[in-house]
Design a protein around this motif. Structure first.
Motif, short mmCIF file in Angstrom:
data_model
loop_
_atom_site.label_atom_id
_atom_site.label_comp_id
_atom_site.label_asym_id
_atom_site.label_seq_id
_atom_site.Cartn_x
_atom_site.Cartn_y
_atom_site.Cartn_z
N ALA A 87 4.91 -8.27 -1.07
CA ALA A 87 3.78 -7.56 -1.69
C ALA A 87 4.06 -7.18 -3.14
O ALA A 87 3.13 -6.84 -3.88
N LEU A 88 5.32 -7.25 -3.56
CA LEU A 88 5.64 -6.95 -4.96
C LEU A 88 4.86 -7.84 -5.92
O LEU A 88 4.47 -7.41 -7.02
N THR A 104 4.78 2.76 7.82
CA THR A 104 6.13 2.22 7.71
C THR A 104 6.17 0.88 6.97
O THR A 104 7.19 0.53 6.38
N THR A 105 5.09 0.13 7.00
CA THR A 105 5.07 -1.14 6.25
C THR A 105 4.83 -0.89 4.77
O THR A 105 5.50 -1.49 3.91
N THR A 106 3.90 0.00 4.45
CA THR A 106 3.69 0.34 3.04
C THR A 106 4.93 1.03 2.47
O THR A 106 5.23 0.87 1.27
N ALA A 107 5.68 1.75 3.30
CA ALA A 107 6.93 2.36 2.83
C ALA A 107 7.95 1.30 2.43
O ALA A 107 8.77 1.52 1.52
N GLN A 108 7.90 0.14 3.07
CA GLN A 108 8.80 -0.95 2.68
C GLN A 108 8.44 -1.49 1.30
O GLN A 108 9.33 -1.90 0.54
N LEU A 109 7.16 -1.51 0.97
CA LEU A 109 6.78 -1.88 -0.39
C LEU A 109 7.31 -0.85 -1.38
O LEU A 109 7.86 -1.20 -2.43
#
Length: 255
Positions: A87-88, A104-109
């Motif tokens: 997503a970067l 938790t997925t947006t936190a990985q971004l």
């Protein structure tokens, strides 16, 4: 083939493919669509499938159950990390602005955003704020509101009031479910309202969803698929779902 044999085969196909289309099943078994619908009704009474428009999905697809944050972090952890990094490439340029949904997925971004990035980041997730607080090039804003214990997301009227006045380049959203029929969905009405407001505040909407979310439906729809520009998922995404999303002019990035 006896009805019981056909029903057993239908149940196996739904479990394997995560969904079945009535017309395709009728052609496969050489029976009418009405026969397939009756078979699916029988399987639904046995709690083996759930009927949806045009077909059926596994019984566990329709759910109102929410995992807490530690449980969700452990689920598909490697896939979520790859999604965050992929997503970067969808971040706006320097001085751009983004909304980062709680999850938790947006936190990985958030974890993947370079320390020297020059962005305005607005989020309703305290964990995201903690991750980005040392990024001195960022303008970082935390949305206020009531914090839900299950997801630790800020929700409620105060959150919605601020979002109603915002306009950002990109909103990065998580979701509990993404289906072709129901769109984007989540179990909690307050979180659904915040996600809907984030969609309205963004010029571009990117959904970060590991493949287990595709084909799933939750209680409350917060967004239509025609409001989505990009879906970032992992290699486990069903090819037919990816093709269907792309047919709706949604870019699909497979991490």
């Amino acid at each position: 083939m006896y009805a019981e044999e056909r029903q057993q085969a239908l149940a196996s196909m739904v479990l394997r493919d995560r969904r079945i289309v009535v017309s395709d099943a009728a052609e496969h078994f050489g029976v009418t669509t009405e026969t397939v619908r009756r078979d699916l009704a029988t399987l639904e009474r046995l709690n083996l499938v759930r009927r949806v428009h045009g077909g059926a999905v596994p019984a566990d697809v329709l759910t109102t159950v929410e995992l807490d944050v530690p449980q969700r972090r452990r689920a598909a952890e490697a896939e979520k990390a790859r999604i965050g990094k992929a997503a970067l490439d969808l971040l706006p340029g320097p001085e751009g602005s983004i909304l980062l949904d709680a999850g938790t997925t947006t936190a990985q971004l958030a974890a993947a955003i370079p320390a020297d990035s020059r962005l305005t980041v607005i989020t309703n997730d305290g964990a995201v704020v903690e991750r980005l607080n040392e990024h001195r090039g960022l303008e970082l804003y935390q949305l206020g509101g009531r914090v839900r214990p299950t997801t630790r997301a800020a929700v409620g009227p105060r959150t919605l009031t601020v979002l109603s006045d915002l306009r950002v380049d990109v909103a990065f959203l998580g979701t509990n479910g993404l289906s072709l029929e129901h769109g984007l969905s989540t179990p909690d009405p307050d979180e659904a309202a915040v996600k809907t407001a984030m969609i309205a505040a963004a010029r571009r909407v990117v959904v970060l969803a590991d493949s287990s979310k595709l084909g799933r439906e939750s209680l409350i729809r917060f967004g239509r698929l025609d409001q989505v520009d990009v879906v970032v998922t992992d290699a486990g995404a069903p090819p037919d779902v990816v093709a269907a999303l792309e047919a709706r002019d949604i870019d699909v990035v497979v991490a």
